[in-house]
Design a protein around this motif. Structure first.
Motif, PDB file in Angstrom:
ATOM      1  N   GLN A  44      29.736  50.174  36.810  1.00 13.74           N
ATOM      2  CA  GLN A  44      28.954  51.132  37.587  1.00 13.74           C
ATOM      3  C   GLN A  44      29.883  52.215  38.119  1.00 13.74           C
ATOM      4  O   GLN A  44      31.017  52.349  37.682  1.00 13.74           O
ATOM      5  N   LEU A  45      29.427  52.964  39.082  1.00 13.42           N
ATOM      6  CA  LEU A  45      30.189  54.063  39.653  1.00 13.42           C
ATOM      7  C   LEU A  45      31.543  53.586  40.166  1.00 13.42           C
ATOM      8  O   LEU A  45      31.625  52.658  40.961  1.00 13.42           O
ATOM      9  N   GLY A  46      32.600  54.223  39.698  1.00 12.37           N
ATOM     10  CA  GLY A  46      33.945  53.864  40.117  1.00 12.37           C
ATOM     11  C   GLY A  46      34.366  54.609  41.369  1.00 12.37           C
ATOM     12  O   GLY A  46      33.585  55.354  41.955  1.00 12.37           O
ATOM     13  N   PRO A  47      35.624  54.444  41.776  1.00 14.13           N
ATOM     14  CA  PRO A  47      36.096  55.118  42.982  1.00 14.13           C
ATOM     15  C   PRO A  47      36.169  56.633  42.774  1.00 14.13           C
ATOM     16  O   PRO A  47      36.407  57.107  41.672  1.00 14.13           O
ATOM     17  N   THR A  48      35.953  57.369  43.844  1.00 12.27           N
ATOM     18  CA  THR A  48      36.065  58.823  43.791  1.00 12.27           C
ATOM     19  C   THR A  48      37.498  59.204  44.104  1.00 12.27           C
ATOM     20  O   THR A  48      38.016  58.884  45.170  1.00 12.27           O
ATOM     21  N   VAL A  49      38.146  59.877  43.160  1.00 10.62           N
ATOM     22  CA  VAL A  49      39.525  60.326  43.339  1.00 10.62           C
ATOM     23  C   VAL A  49      39.542  61.830  43.124  1.00 10.62           C
ATOM     24  O   VAL A  49      39.218  62.316  42.050  1.00 10.62           O
ATOM     25  N   GLU A  50      39.896  62.567  44.158  1.00 10.15           N
ATOM     26  CA  GLU A  50      39.886  64.021  44.080  1.00 10.15           C
ATOM     27  C   GLU A  50      41.251  64.607  43.747  1.00 10.15           C
ATOM     28  O   GLU A  50      41.357  65.789  43.458  1.00 10.15           O
ATOM     29  N   CYS A  51      42.278  63.818  43.788  1.00  7.19           N
ATOM     30  CA  CYS A  51      43.634  64.285  43.513  1.00  7.19           C
ATOM     31  C   CYS A  51      43.946  64.086  42.028  1.00  7.19           C
ATOM     32  O   CYS A  51      43.909  62.965  41.524  1.00  7.19           O
ATOM     33  N   ASN A  52      44.248  65.175  41.335  1.00 11.39           N
ATOM     34  CA  ASN A  52      44.548  65.097  39.899  1.00 11.39           C
ATOM     35  C   ASN A  52      45.765  64.218  39.619  1.00 11.39           C
ATOM     36  O   ASN A  52      45.783  63.481  38.646  1.00 11.39           O
ATOM     37  N   THR A  53      46.771  64.294  40.464  1.00  7.88           N
ATOM     38  CA  THR A  53      47.978  63.490  40.270  1.00  7.88           C
ATOM     39  C   THR A  53      47.650  62.004  40.373  1.00  7.88           C
ATOM     40  O   THR A  53      48.112  61.198  39.563  1.00  7.88           O
ATOM     41  N   SER A  55      44.782  60.608  39.762  1.00 11.60           N
ATOM     42  CA  SER A  55      44.009  60.254  38.564  1.00 11.60           C
ATOM     43  C   SER A  55      44.926  60.087  37.359  1.00 11.60           C
ATOM     44  O   SER A  55      44.744  59.176  36.550  1.00 11.60           O
ATOM     45  N   GLU A  56      45.921  60.956  37.231  1.00 11.02           N
ATOM     46  CA  GLU A  56      46.869  60.855  36.116  1.00 11.02           C
ATOM     47  C   GLU A  56      47.645  59.546  36.149  1.00 11.02           C
ATOM     48  O   GLU A  56      48.035  59.022  35.113  1.00 11.02           O
ATOM     49  N   TYR A  57      47.854  59.000  37.339  1.00  8.98           N
ATOM     50  CA  TYR A  57      48.571  57.728  37.476  1.00  8.98           C
ATOM     51  C   TYR A  57      47.638  56.524  37.438  1.00  8.98           C
ATOM     52  O   TYR A  57      48.033  55.407  37.716  1.00  8.98           O
ATOM     53  N   GLY A  58      46.377  56.756  37.086  1.00  7.30           N
ATOM     54  CA  GLY A  58      45.451  55.655  36.873  1.00  7.30           C
ATOM     55  C   GLY A  58      44.707  55.171  38.093  1.00  7.30           C
ATOM     56  O   GLY A  58      44.065  54.120  38.057  1.00  7.30           O
ATOM     57  N   LEU A  59      44.764  55.907  39.191  1.00 10.90           N
ATOM     58  CA  LEU A  59      44.117  55.436  40.412  1.00 10.90           C
ATOM     59  C   LEU A  59      42.617  55.715  40.442  1.00 10.90           C
ATOM     60  O   LEU A  59      41.946  55.374  41.409  1.00 10.90           O
ATOM     61  N   SER A  60      42.081  56.302  39.384  1.00  7.60           N
ATOM     62  CA  SER A  60      40.627  56.467  39.317  1.00  7.60           C
ATOM     63  C   SER A  60      39.966  55.243  38.684  1.00  7.60           C
ATOM     64  O   SER A  60      38.749  55.145  38.623  1.00  7.60           O
ATOM     65  N   LYS A  61      40.770  54.305  38.232  1.00  2.00           N
ATOM     66  CA  LYS A  61      40.251  53.069  37.650  1.00  2.00           C
ATOM     67  C   LYS A  61      40.086  52.035  38.753  1.00  2.00           C
ATOM     68  O   LYS A  61      41.014  51.790  39.526  1.00  2.00           O
ATOM     69  N   PRO A  62      38.911  51.414  38.851  1.00  2.00           N
ATOM     70  CA  PRO A  62      38.713  50.388  39.888  1.00  2.00           C
ATOM     71  C   PRO A  62      39.665  49.211  39.695  1.00  2.00           C
ATOM     72  O   PRO A  62      40.004  48.843  38.561  1.00  2.00           O
ATOM     73  N   ILE A  63      40.070  48.609  40.782  1.00  2.00           N
ATOM     74  CA  ILE A  63      41.001  47.482  40.714  1.00  2.00           C
ATOM     75  C   ILE A  63      40.394  46.318  39.925  1.00  2.00           C
ATOM     76  O   ILE A  63      41.084  45.631  39.186  1.00  2.00           O
ATOM     77  N   ILE A  64      39.083  46.120  40.038  1.00  2.00           N
ATOM     78  CA  ILE A  64      38.445  45.016  39.315  1.00  2.00           C
ATOM     79  C   ILE A  64      38.531  45.250  37.800  1.00  2.00           C
ATOM     80  O   ILE A  64      38.749  44.328  37.026  1.00  2.00           O
ATOM     81  N   GLU A  65      38.398  46.501  37.375  1.00  2.00           N
ATOM     82  CA  GLU A  65      38.515  46.818  35.947  1.00  2.00           C
ATOM     83  C   GLU A  65      39.944  46.599  35.461  1.00  2.00           C
ATOM     84  O   GLU A  65      40.180  46.099  34.369  1.00  2.00           O
ATOM     85  N   ARG A  66      40.915  46.943  36.292  1.00  2.00           N
ATOM     86  CA  ARG A  66      42.323  46.743  35.911  1.00  2.00           C
ATOM     87  C   ARG A  66      42.620  45.252  35.716  1.00  2.00           C
ATOM     88  O   ARG A  66      43.297  44.858  34.778  1.00  2.00           O
ATOM     89  N   PHE A  67      42.084  44.405  36.592  1.00  2.91           N
ATOM     90  CA  PHE A  67      42.290  42.968  36.437  1.00  2.91           C
ATOM     91  C   PHE A  67      41.616  42.438  35.181  1.00  2.91           C
ATOM     92  O   PHE A  67      42.151  41.563  34.512  1.00  2.91           O
ATOM     93  N   LEU A  68      40.434  42.954  34.861  1.00 11.18           N
ATOM     94  CA  LEU A  68      39.718  42.481  33.674  1.00 11.18           C
ATOM     95  C   LEU A  68      40.450  42.817  32.377  1.00 11.18           C
ATOM     96  O   LEU A  68      40.187  42.206  31.348  1.00 11.18           O
ATOM     97  N   GLU A  69      41.367  43.755  32.412  1.00  9.76           N
ATOM     98  CA  GLU A  69      42.149  44.108  31.233  1.00  9.76           C
ATOM     99  C   GLU A  69      43.321  43.151  31.013  1.00  9.76           C
ATOM    100  O   GLU A  69      43.930  43.152  29.950  1.00  9.76           O
ATOM    101  N   LEU A  70      43.638  42.339  32.010  1.00 11.63           N
ATOM    102  CA  LEU A  70      44.771  41.419  31.907  1.00 11.63           C
ATOM    103  C   LEU A  70      44.354  40.115  31.234  1.00 11.63           C
ATOM    104  O   LEU A  70      43.247  39.630  31.450  1.00 11.63           O
ATOM    105  N   PRO A  71      45.244  39.534  30.424  1.00 13.03           N
ATOM    106  CA  PRO A  71      44.920  38.252  29.786  1.00 13.03           C
ATOM    107  C   PRO A  71      44.655  37.179  30.856  1.00 13.03           C
ATOM    108  O   PRO A  71      45.321  37.118  31.864  1.00 13.03           O
ATOM    109  N   GLY A  72      43.649  36.382  30.619  1.00 15.18           N
ATOM    110  CA  GLY A  72      43.339  35.290  31.528  1.00 15.18           C
ATOM    111  C   GLY A  72      42.268  35.614  32.546  1.00 15.18           C
ATOM    112  O   GLY A  72      41.554  34.735  32.993  1.00 15.18           O
ATOM    113  N   TYR A  73      42.130  36.859  32.934  1.00 15.83           N
ATOM    114  CA  TYR A  73      41.124  37.219  33.932  1.00 15.83           C
ATOM    115  C   TYR A  73      39.755  37.415  33.307  1.00 15.83           C
ATOM    116  O   TYR A  73      38.755  37.171  33.934  1.00 15.83           O
ATOM    117  N   ARG A  74      39.702  37.861  32.059  1.00 13.46           N
ATOM    118  CA  ARG A  74      38.425  38.127  31.404  1.00 13.46           C
ATOM    119  C   ARG A  74      37.569  36.859  31.347  1.00 13.46           C
ATOM    120  O   ARG A  74      36.361  36.907  31.497  1.00 13.46           O
TER     121      ARG A  74
END
Length: 88
Positions: A44-53, A55-74
């Protein structure tokens, strides 16, 4: 409240949570024996990040989505979340 005082920490709407916000909060509350549960829908709707920098460092990705990308969490994703997406 002392660090590690909580046995369980539930983070609701983790699909919209900024990673630094969650980690900073946990840094002061969670201890080595604390269980942390992230609740929310990463599709669903992710976090709102207004700073381009940021976003470039990946902070527009929700923490829950980042964990789901790791082996074992899925495999820990609740089957109830899958049944909620598919109507009977």
């Amino acid at each position: 409240v002392k660090e590690g005082w909580f046995d369980w920490i539930l983070i609701d709407e983790a699909g919209q949570a900024h990673e630094p916000d969650v980690l900073c909060a946990l840094g002061g509350l969670a201890g080595p024996k604390s269980c942390v549960v992230l609740l929310g829908d990463p599709f669903q709707l992710g976090p709102t990040v207004e700073c381009n920098t940021a976003s470039e460092y990946g902070l527009s990705k929700p923490i829950i989505e980042r964990f789901l990308e790791l082996p074992g969490y899925r495999s820990l994703v609740s089957s109830s979340s899958q049944s909620q997406q598919e109507p009977d």
